[in-house]
Design a protein around this motif. Sequence first.
Motif, PDB file in Angstrom:
ATOM      1  N   ALA A  63      17.895   2.396  21.489  1.00 18.24           N
ATOM      2  CA  ALA A  63      18.806   2.127  22.602  1.00 18.24           C
ATOM      3  C   ALA A  63      18.788   0.628  22.836  1.00 18.24           C
ATOM      4  O   ALA A  63      17.792  -0.026  22.526  1.00 18.24           O
ATOM      5  CB  ALA A  63      18.357   2.877  23.860  1.00 18.24           C
ATOM      6  N   PRO A  64      19.858   0.047  23.372  1.00 18.55           N
ATOM      7  CA  PRO A  64      19.841  -1.389  23.656  1.00 18.55           C
ATOM      8  C   PRO A  64      18.718  -1.730  24.630  1.00 18.55           C
ATOM      9  O   PRO A  64      18.675  -1.196  25.737  1.00 18.55           O
ATOM     10  CB  PRO A  64      21.223  -1.637  24.285  1.00 18.55           C
ATOM     11  CG  PRO A  64      22.077  -0.515  23.782  1.00 18.55           C
ATOM     12  CD  PRO A  64      21.163   0.663  23.698  1.00 18.55           C
ATOM     13  N   MET A  65      17.818  -2.614  24.236  1.00 23.18           N
ATOM     14  CA  MET A  65      16.646  -2.914  25.043  1.00 23.18           C
ATOM     15  C   MET A  65      16.508  -4.392  25.382  1.00 23.18           C
ATOM     16  O   MET A  65      15.514  -4.808  25.966  1.00 23.18           O
ATOM     17  CB  MET A  65      15.383  -2.410  24.334  1.00 23.18           C
ATOM     18  CG  MET A  65      15.229  -0.903  24.396  1.00 23.18           C
ATOM     19  SD  MET A  65      14.840  -0.311  26.048  1.00 23.18           S
ATOM     20  CE  MET A  65      16.279   0.677  26.448  1.00 23.18           C
ATOM     21  N   SER A  66      17.513  -5.186  25.017  1.00 27.53           N
ATOM     22  CA  SER A  66      17.582  -6.585  25.429  1.00 27.53           C
ATOM     23  C   SER A  66      19.062  -6.915  25.510  1.00 27.53           C
ATOM     24  O   SER A  66      19.793  -6.720  24.543  1.00 27.53           O
ATOM     25  CB  SER A  66      16.874  -7.497  24.424  1.00 27.53           C
ATOM     26  OG  SER A  66      16.914  -8.833  24.848  1.00 27.53           O
ATOM     27  N   VAL A  67      19.503  -7.385  26.672  1.00 25.74           N
ATOM     28  CA  VAL A  67      20.937  -7.607  26.858  1.00 25.74           C
ATOM     29  C   VAL A  67      21.201  -9.048  27.288  1.00 25.74           C
ATOM     30  O   VAL A  67      20.369  -9.659  27.964  1.00 25.74           O
ATOM     31  CB  VAL A  67      21.527  -6.623  27.893  1.00 25.74           C
ATOM     32  CG1 VAL A  67      21.416  -5.192  27.388  1.00 25.74           C
ATOM     33  CG2 VAL A  67      20.832  -6.755  29.244  1.00 25.74           C
ATOM     34  N   ALA A  90      29.483  -1.061  25.072  1.00 25.99           N
ATOM     35  CA  ALA A  90      30.461  -0.008  24.823  1.00 25.99           C
ATOM     36  C   ALA A  90      29.910   1.322  25.339  1.00 25.99           C
ATOM     37  O   ALA A  90      28.732   1.442  25.654  1.00 25.99           O
ATOM     38  CB  ALA A  90      30.778   0.074  23.331  1.00 25.99           C
ATOM     39  N   SER A  91      30.754   2.331  25.416  1.00 29.73           N
ATOM     40  CA  SER A  91      30.367   3.578  26.077  1.00 29.73           C
ATOM     41  C   SER A  91      29.105   4.207  25.490  1.00 29.73           C
ATOM     42  O   SER A  91      28.195   4.593  26.220  1.00 29.73           O
ATOM     43  CB  SER A  91      31.521   4.580  26.020  1.00 29.73           C
ATOM     44  OG  SER A  91      31.924   4.816  24.677  1.00 29.73           O
ATOM     45  N   ALA A  92      29.005   4.275  24.158  1.00 29.96           N
ATOM     46  CA  ALA A  92      27.832   4.898  23.539  1.00 29.96           C
ATOM     47  C   ALA A  92      26.574   4.081  23.808  1.00 29.96           C
ATOM     48  O   ALA A  92      25.521   4.618  24.157  1.00 29.96           O
ATOM     49  CB  ALA A  92      28.053   5.057  22.043  1.00 29.96           C
ATOM     50  N   LEU A  97      21.537   3.078  26.750  1.00 26.52           N
ATOM     51  CA  LEU A  97      20.739   2.121  27.518  1.00 26.52           C
ATOM     52  C   LEU A  97      20.196   2.766  28.789  1.00 26.52           C
ATOM     53  O   LEU A  97      19.006   2.687  29.086  1.00 26.52           O
ATOM     54  CB  LEU A  97      21.586   0.894  27.856  1.00 26.52           C
ATOM     55  CG  LEU A  97      20.890  -0.280  28.554  1.00 26.52           C
ATOM     56  CD1 LEU A  97      21.660  -1.566  28.278  1.00 26.52           C
ATOM     57  CD2 LEU A  97      20.789  -0.086  30.059  1.00 26.52           C
ATOM     58  N   GLY A  98      21.084   3.434  29.549  1.00 28.90           N
ATOM     59  CA  GLY A  98      20.649   4.067  30.791  1.00 28.90           C
ATOM     60  C   GLY A  98      19.612   5.148  30.556  1.00 28.90           C
ATOM     61  O   GLY A  98      18.589   5.224  31.253  1.00 28.90           O
ATOM     62  N   THR A  99      19.851   5.986  29.552  1.00 33.09           N
ATOM     63  CA  THR A  99      18.899   7.048  29.236  1.00 33.09           C
ATOM     64  C   THR A  99      17.586   6.476  28.730  1.00 33.09           C
ATOM     65  O   THR A  99      16.498   6.929  29.097  1.00 33.09           O
ATOM     66  CB  THR A  99      19.498   7.996  28.178  1.00 33.09           C
ATOM     67  OG1 THR A  99      20.714   8.545  28.691  1.00 33.09           O
ATOM     68  CG2 THR A  99      18.547   9.138  27.855  1.00 33.09           C
ATOM     69  N   GLY A 100      17.686   5.439  27.889  1.00 27.51           N
ATOM     70  CA  GLY A 100      16.484   4.829  27.332  1.00 27.51           C
ATOM     71  C   GLY A 100      15.623   4.150  28.378  1.00 27.51           C
ATOM     72  O   GLY A 100      14.389   4.147  28.268  1.00 27.51           O
ATOM     73  N   LEU A 101      16.248   3.571  29.403  1.00 25.57           N
ATOM     74  CA  LEU A 101      15.475   2.943  30.471  1.00 25.57           C
ATOM     75  C   LEU A 101      14.565   3.958  31.153  1.00 25.57           C
ATOM     76  O   LEU A 101      13.381   3.702  31.381  1.00 25.57           O
ATOM     77  CB  LEU A 101      16.425   2.337  31.508  1.00 25.57           C
ATOM     78  CG  LEU A 101      16.956   0.936  31.258  1.00 25.57           C
ATOM     79  CD1 LEU A 101      17.927   0.552  32.367  1.00 25.57           C
ATOM     80  CD2 LEU A 101      15.817  -0.076  31.191  1.00 25.57           C
TER      81      LEU A 101
END
Length: 219
Positions: A63-67, A90-92, A97-101
Amino acid sequence: MGEVRVVAVDVGSVRTGSFAWAAVDVPAGGPGLCGYGSDPASAVASAAEALAAGRRAVLALEAPMSVPVPQEWEQLGKGRAGEGNRAWSASAGAGALGTGLVQGAWMLSELGRAVPGLTVTTQAGRWTGGDARLLLVEAFVSGAGKPVATVLGQHAADAEAAARAVADRLGGEAGTDVVCAPHRAFNLLAAQAMWAGLEIGADELETDVLVVRARPVST
């Protein structure tokens, strides 16, 4: 480097069965799959087992972990360098990102309970230098690097591909495939570790994480 356990998590809904993890041990002879599962508790148990035995470990979240946080408001939400057409915003990516946090914060909190005094970093150089026992990284499994589903399903296959990609990267130069630069980075892995009460350098909040992209399987 010694024996290391890499636990990679394919972030997804635990309610619908979209969560999966896989673990790879990295001895001198090369990586071998040593475990897999479909719930966060067993992922924590796998990492904690290695750490309790005195080994080092890596936890990789897909998941995106640095933005990037640009100075100009017009560039807010801009993709990171190296993402291609799969931007974190993007949507995916935003959903992962939200779930991974939430899932990452829970797992790190549980790891802290299981392994008192656990030291953590998101910087590969600090981890290889012995400053921390647990390295947190981001896995990137999409596009041409996405594996064929196994009998355990696509999520399990993605988790295994991530674990093997991270294990391979640790054996060479631990360079990242995605960066926030030239914008300022907001390190979400470091933020989760701090929330969980783990020992991590405060300066890491503004550093890029190691992002490892799974490569296409050679035929």
